[in-house]
Design an enzyme around this catalytic site. Sequence first.
Site, short mmCIF file in Angstrom:
data_model
loop_
_atom_site.label_atom_id
_atom_site.label_comp_id
_atom_site.label_asym_id
_atom_site.label_seq_id
_atom_site.Cartn_x
_atom_site.Cartn_y
_atom_site.Cartn_z
N GLN A 25 -2.12 7.25 -9.37
CA GLN A 25 -1.70 6.04 -10.47
C GLN A 25 -1.58 6.64 -11.53
O GLN A 25 -2.35 7.59 -12.00
CB GLN A 25 -3.12 5.05 -10.17
CG GLN A 25 -3.22 3.91 -11.01
CD GLN A 25 -2.35 2.90 -10.84
OE1 GLN A 25 -2.17 2.70 -9.63
NE2 GLN A 25 -1.54 2.29 -11.56
N ASP A 50 5.62 5.41 -3.82
CA ASP A 50 5.95 4.95 -4.95
C ASP A 50 7.38 5.04 -5.37
O ASP A 50 8.04 4.41 -6.46
CB ASP A 50 5.25 5.62 -6.14
CG ASP A 50 3.94 4.65 -6.45
OD1 ASP A 50 3.91 3.35 -6.27
OD2 ASP A 50 3.04 5.19 -7.09
N LYS A 80 -4.33 -2.55 -4.53
CA LYS A 80 -3.18 -1.92 -3.59
C LYS A 80 -4.29 -1.58 -2.39
O LYS A 80 -3.80 -1.84 -1.17
CB LYS A 80 -2.59 -0.62 -3.94
CG LYS A 80 -1.61 -0.96 -5.11
CD LYS A 80 -1.41 0.31 -6.04
CE LYS A 80 -0.52 0.16 -7.04
NZ LYS A 80 -0.23 1.20 -8.05
#
Length: 293
Positions: free
Chosen positions: A96, A119, A52
Amino acid sequence: MQLLDGKFVSEKLKQEIAAEAAGVLATKGRKPHLVAILVGNDGGSETYVASKMKNCEKVGFKSSLHRYDNSVTEEELLAKIEEINRDEDVDGLIVQLPLPKHIDPEKVTEKIDYKKDVDGFHPVNLGRMMRNLPCFIPATPYGIMMMLEEYKIETSGKHCVVVGRSNIVGSPMSILMARNAYPGNCTVTLTHSRTKDLKNVVASADIIVAAIGKKNFVTADMVKPGAVIIDVGINREVSETTKSGYKLYGDVDFDNVSEKASWITPVPGGVGLMTIVGLLKNTLASAKKEIYG
Ligand code: NDP
């Protein structure tokens, strides 16, 4: 069989994102900025976060990584999120998953400012998605929708069977495929570990979205000839034949299923690459204040 080529599509879309990021820099005097928080040293998480960050740099975003070891307390983590929420230089914040057991992922998800939740996991974004309002769509389902659009896959009136009902993939995917839009307008069946007669349910699908987390779970006998196959699974296995020391497998038995499918995503080289595009698109939209002004 034709390949839904995540490498090709993601590269193309990243070029468009890079051009728009340059525009943001020119007009606002700063790059779109994504911050990631990584707790612990899970191999998969390390790889995803590194990818990412690398992709942010590639398209001209700024990226920052805050690392913690497994002993970080929930309070410390929530305080850091609060600090990043207030930082006007930050457009997107991701934490994460998975997190260590002593940290409640729900608390963490809700703590992130929904306006920076690129997200798309925050209840406000999920609720807005449900109501078809502008929002950050969870990155993986968003990436899959872009892939279907890119290849102009017919979805209207089709039977889409989603296998797996997680909050981050299966459930949002089922909502998106059912909504009155393109891609969408499917008749959707959302299945999970309690589904009876799963094999026949999946065999009746025109479009299969496999998000289970079990290598080669979807086999050729579960697939109707001509079906479109979206393989979300990423199953890592130690391998002595690869440089990285591991090999990735999807949830679909690619070799046999691809002989029956009309379209199929490979693993690697499919949905994973599109997930990154989803994340970048959300971060760009946040920097441009396209969704929440
Ligand atoms: P979860 O573990 O959160 O969910 C798995 C789902 O599969 C659950 O709903 C579970 O059912 C269902 N399931 C498990 N076993 C069976 C079975 N035997 N029959 C039917 N359903 C079953 O997984 P995620 O959604 O987070 O991830 C799924 C996969 O996708 C993983 O391999 C993950 O690594 C990958 N992934 C890939 C991404 C990408 O970018 N390509 C992004 C995110 C995930 P139940 O709810 O009943 O337990």
